[in-house]
Scaffold this motif. Structure first.
Motif, PDB file in Angstrom:
ATOM      1  N   VAL A  62       0.883  -1.261  -0.170  1.00 31.25           N
ATOM      2  CA  VAL A  62       0.068   0.061  -0.170  1.00 31.25           C
ATOM      3  C   VAL A  62       0.562   0.994   0.335  1.00 31.25           C
ATOM      4  CG1 VAL A  62      -1.871  -1.642   1.043  1.00 31.25           C
ATOM      5  CG2 VAL A  62      -0.024   0.089   2.267  1.00 31.25           C
ATOM      6  N   ALA A  63       0.197   2.105  -0.848  1.00 31.34           N
ATOM      7  CA  ALA A  63       0.796   3.593  -0.198  1.00 31.34           C
ATOM      8  C   ALA A  63      -0.706   4.461   0.364  1.00 31.34           C
ATOM      9  CB  ALA A  63       1.238   4.220  -1.676  1.00 31.34           C
ATOM     10  N   ARG A  64      -0.253   5.357   1.199  1.00 33.79           N
ATOM     11  CA  ARG A  64      -1.257   5.548   1.556  1.00 33.79           C
ATOM     12  C   ARG A  64      -0.835   7.059   2.545  1.00 33.79           C
ATOM     13  NH1 ARG A  64      -3.379   0.776   4.063  1.00 33.79           N
ATOM     14  NH2 ARG A  64      -4.917   0.340   3.231  1.00 33.79           N
ATOM     15  N   LEU A  65      -0.977   8.414   2.430  1.00 34.40           N
ATOM     16  CA  LEU A  65      -1.503   9.713   2.506  1.00 34.40           C
ATOM     17  C   LEU A  65      -2.653  10.295   3.344  1.00 34.40           C
ATOM     18  CD1 LEU A  65      -0.216  10.772  -0.624  1.00 34.40           C
ATOM     19  CD2 LEU A  65       1.189  11.122   1.674  1.00 34.40           C
ATOM     20  N   TRP A  66      -2.263  10.765   4.139  1.00 34.07           N
ATOM     21  CA  TRP A  66      -3.175  11.875   5.357  1.00 34.07           C
ATOM     22  C   TRP A  66      -3.204  12.818   5.862  1.00 34.07           C
ATOM     23  CZ3 TRP A  66      -1.222   6.575   6.165  1.00 34.07           C
ATOM     24  CH2 TRP A  66      -2.084   5.569   6.544  1.00 34.07           C
ATOM     25  N   THR A  67      -4.237  13.899   6.285  1.00 34.72           N
ATOM     26  CA  THR A  67      -3.921  15.373   6.088  1.00 34.72           C
ATOM     27  C   THR A  67      -4.651  15.033   8.133  1.00 34.72           C
ATOM     28  OG1 THR A  67      -5.200  15.851   6.296  1.00 34.72           O
ATOM     29  CG2 THR A  67      -3.430  15.719   4.388  1.00 34.72           C
ATOM     30  N   ALA A  68      -4.200  15.716   9.226  1.00 33.74           N
ATOM     31  CA  ALA A  68      -4.336  16.916  10.057  1.00 33.74           C
ATOM     32  C   ALA A  68      -4.357  18.470  10.660  1.00 33.74           C
ATOM     33  CB  ALA A  68      -4.626  15.683  11.592  1.00 33.74           C
ATOM     34  N   PRO A  69      -5.491  19.150  10.576  1.00 34.94           N
ATOM     35  CA  PRO A  69      -5.144  20.241  11.164  1.00 34.94           C
ATOM     36  C   PRO A  69      -4.384  20.179  12.530  1.00 34.94           C
ATOM     37  CG  PRO A  69      -7.690  19.330  11.034  1.00 34.94           C
ATOM     38  CD  PRO A  69      -6.510  18.586  10.605  1.00 34.94           C
ATOM     39  N   VAL A  70      -3.941  20.716  12.908  1.00 32.69           N
ATOM     40  CA  VAL A  70      -3.507  21.389  14.600  1.00 32.69           C
ATOM     41  C   VAL A  70      -3.806  22.561  15.002  1.00 32.69           C
ATOM     42  CG1 VAL A  70      -1.194  21.023  16.476  1.00 32.69           C
ATOM     43  CG2 VAL A  70      -1.138  20.435  14.218  1.00 32.69           C
ATOM     44  N   PRO A  71      -4.929  22.513  15.726  1.00 35.15           N
ATOM     45  CA  PRO A  71      -5.710  23.085  16.295  1.00 35.15           C
ATOM     46  C   PRO A  71      -5.116  24.558  17.429  1.00 35.15           C
ATOM     47  CG  PRO A  71      -7.014  21.469  16.329  1.00 35.15           C
ATOM     48  CD  PRO A  71      -5.709  21.271  16.059  1.00 35.15           C
ATOM     49  N   THR A  72      -4.097  23.472  18.765  1.00 36.96           N
ATOM     50  CA  THR A  72      -3.654  24.340  19.009  1.00 36.96           C
ATOM     51  C   THR A  72      -2.195  23.609  19.119  1.00 36.96           C
ATOM     52  OG1 THR A  72      -4.642  22.883  21.234  1.00 36.96           O
ATOM     53  CG2 THR A  72      -5.583  24.356  20.718  1.00 36.96           C
ATOM     54  N   PRO A  73      -1.842  24.033  20.171  1.00 42.11           N
ATOM     55  CA  PRO A  73      -0.141  23.517  20.139  1.00 42.11           C
ATOM     56  C   PRO A  73      -0.216  22.850  20.563  1.00 42.11           C
ATOM     57  CG  PRO A  73      -0.019  25.881  20.735  1.00 42.11           C
ATOM     58  CD  PRO A  73      -2.017  25.484  20.675  1.00 42.11           C
ATOM     59  N   LYS A  74       0.911  21.317  20.118  1.00 36.35           N
ATOM     60  CA  LYS A  74       1.666  20.220  20.262  1.00 36.35           C
ATOM     61  C   LYS A  74       2.625  19.972  20.759  1.00 36.35           C
ATOM     62  CE  LYS A  74      -2.699  18.822  20.407  1.00 36.35           C
ATOM     63  NZ  LYS A  74      -4.027  18.337  21.186  1.00 36.35           N
ATOM     64  N   PRO A  75       3.339  20.187  21.784  1.00 30.45           N
ATOM     65  CA  PRO A  75       4.906  19.696  21.461  1.00 30.45           C
ATOM     66  C   PRO A  75       4.837  18.464  22.371  1.00 30.45           C
ATOM     67  CG  PRO A  75       3.575  21.204  24.125  1.00 30.45           C
ATOM     68  CD  PRO A  75       2.722  21.275  23.102  1.00 30.45           C
ATOM     69  N   GLY A  76       5.536  18.180  21.477  1.00 35.86           N
ATOM     70  CA  GLY A  76       6.291  16.640  22.104  1.00 35.86           C
ATOM     71  C   GLY A  76       5.348  16.119  21.196  1.00 35.86           C
ATOM     72  N   LEU A  77       5.022  16.046  19.569  1.00 31.89           N
ATOM     73  CA  LEU A  77       3.883  14.979  19.427  1.00 31.89           C
ATOM     74  C   LEU A  77       4.748  13.880  18.858  1.00 31.89           C
ATOM     75  CD1 LEU A  77       1.200  14.914  18.640  1.00 31.89           C
ATOM     76  CD2 LEU A  77       1.590  16.042  16.465  1.00 31.89           C
ATOM     77  N   GLN A  78       4.154  12.862  18.610  1.00 38.25           N
ATOM     78  CA  GLN A  78       4.243  12.148  18.328  1.00 38.25           C
ATOM     79  C   GLN A  78       3.100  10.981  17.764  1.00 38.25           C
ATOM     80  OE1 GLN A  78       5.942   9.652  21.770  1.00 38.25           O
ATOM     81  NE2 GLN A  78       7.727   8.875  20.619  1.00 38.25           N
ATOM     82  N   VAL A  79       3.792  10.979  16.234  1.00 37.92           N
ATOM     83  CA  VAL A  79       2.444  10.056  15.553  1.00 37.92           C
ATOM     84  C   VAL A  79       2.673   8.830  15.257  1.00 37.92           C
ATOM     85  CG1 VAL A  79       1.160  10.242  13.670  1.00 37.92           C
ATOM     86  CG2 VAL A  79       2.102  12.198  14.588  1.00 37.92           C
ATOM     87  N   THR A  80       1.239   7.455  15.380  1.00 36.83           N
ATOM     88  CA  THR A  80       1.756   6.542  14.972  1.00 36.83           C
ATOM     89  C   THR A  80       0.510   5.415  13.891  1.00 36.83           C
ATOM     90  OG1 THR A  80       2.495   5.971  17.544  1.00 36.83           O
ATOM     91  CG2 THR A  80       1.363   4.178  16.508  1.00 36.83           C
ATOM     92  N   VAL A  81       1.403   4.912  13.298  1.00 32.45           N
ATOM     93  CA  VAL A  81       1.133   4.188  12.106  1.00 32.45           C
ATOM     94  C   VAL A  81       0.430   2.951  12.825  1.00 32.45           C
ATOM     95  CG1 VAL A  81       2.940   3.672  11.066  1.00 32.45           C
ATOM     96  CG2 VAL A  81       0.771   3.614   9.906  1.00 32.45           C
TER      97      VAL A  81
END
Length: 262
Positions: A62-81
Motif C-alpha cells: 500500500v501507499a497511503r497519505l493522511w492529513t490532520a490540522p493542528v488547532p492548538t500547539p502540540k509540543p512533543g507530538l508523536q504520531v503512530t501508524v
C-alpha cells in the motif's frame, strides 16, 4: 504567502505498530502523514483528527497519505501508524501557510518502470506543494541499496526482519516537491528510482496541498508617461505595481481597446 515545510518527524521504519520521534507542532499547522509498505491502515496521535486523503493498494502493498490540522500547539507530538502488522516507512511533514481548505488534487497508481516518473496530478493552484509515498516490492531480498529520487526524499528498506538480513524485503520513498507548482493546470510528477536495474513494481500515492488564494488585487500602477515619440509610434512607461503574489504582466489600452499585454 508561500507554503513552508518546517521541522517534522524523521522517517520511521519498523514493523507491527511504530511511531515517529517526538516533534513540536504549532497551532495552525497542517500535518501530512505518509506510509508505504504492507498494512499501515491507520494513523493516530495528539488527539488530532486524521483523514485519509489518497491510497493505492497492489499485491498486498500500500501507499497511503493522511492529513490532520493542528488547532492548538502540540509540543512533543508523536504520531503512530497502526494495523495488523505494518511494515514499511512512515513520515510526517509539518506544513504552514496553507489554505483554510488545503486539500487539492491527488493521484495514485502502479508502475513497472525501474526509474519511474509518477504522474501525480494536475495542479489546481499556483504555489501548491506535492507530497508522494511509493513502495517497490520486487526487490525480493536482493538488497542492493535504497531507492533514490530527484525530489526532496527519504529512502528506506523494509522486510520481515531488519535489513540487511530480510528474506522478503521491499523498499520505498517518502517524497515532496522542492518548490510550489508554477501555475494552476501544470502537471506534477515525482521521480522514483528503484535499486538495481531490473524491473520494478511500484505502488504510489500523491497529494497536493494548497496555499492561500490570492484575494488582494495588485496596486494600481502610477506615473504613466510618454518616454519617446516618433512619426508613427510612441513609447510609454509607468511605475511598477506591487502584489504579495507577484505581477504577471500589464495591459496597455488605447481608447478602451487593448493594444498590448497578456
Amino acid at each position: 504567502m508561500p507554503l513552508v515545510v518546517g521541522t517534522s518527524a524523521p522517517l520511521a521504519l519498523g514493523s507491527d505498530v511504530f511511531s515517529t520521534a517526538a516533534f513540536d507542532a504549532p497551532a495552525g499547522a497542517l500535518l501530512v502523514a505518509g506510509f508505504a509498505g504492507a498494512d499501515g491502515d491507520s494513523v493516530s496521535g495528539g488527539g488530532l483528527t486524521w483523514s485519509m486523503r489518497r491510497e493505492s493498494v497492489s499485491g498486498g502493498y500500500v501507499a497511503r497519505l493522511w492529513t490532520a490540522p493542528v488547532p492548538t500547539p502540540k509540543p512533543g507530538l508523536q504520531v503512530t501508524v497502526g494495523g495488523d502488522f505494518p511494515q514499511g516507512g512512515f513520515k510526517v511533514w509539518l506544513v504552514s501557510g496553507q489554505d483554510p481548505s488545503p486539500i487539492g488534487a491527488s493521484g495514485s497508481g502502479t508502475s513497472a518502470v525501474n526509474n519511474a516518473t509518477l504522474n501525480g496530478y494536475t495542479s489546481t493552484r499556483e504555489g501548491s506543494l506535492g507530497f508522494c509515498v511509493a513502495y517497490e516490492s520486487s526487490i525480493n531480498g536482493s538488497l542492493v541499496g535504497q531507492p533514490a529520487s530527484t525530489e526532496v526524499s527519504e529512502g528506506f528498506l523494509a522486510g520481515e526482519v531488519p535489513p540487511p538480513n530480510s528474506a522478503n524485503a521491499g523498499s520505498g520513498l517518502l517524497l515532496r516537491k522542492a518548490a510550489g507548482a508554477p501555475s494552476a493546470g501544470s502537471p506534477v510528477t515525482f521521480n522514483a528510482n528503484a535499486p538495481g536495474t531490473g524491473s520494478a513494481s511500484w505502488v504510489w500515492a500523491a497529494l497536493e496541498i494548497l496555499p492561500p488564494s490570492d484575494v488582494t488585487a495588485p496596486t494600481t500602477p502610477g506615473g504613466l508617461r510618454v518616454t519617446e515619440v516618433t512619426g508613427a509610434s510612441l513609447t510609454v512607461a509607468w511605475d511598477a505595481s506591487t502584489d504579495a503574489g507577484g505581477v504577471q504582466g500589464y495591459g496597455v489600452y488605447l481608447d478602451g481597446v487593448k493594444v498590448t499585454g497578456p
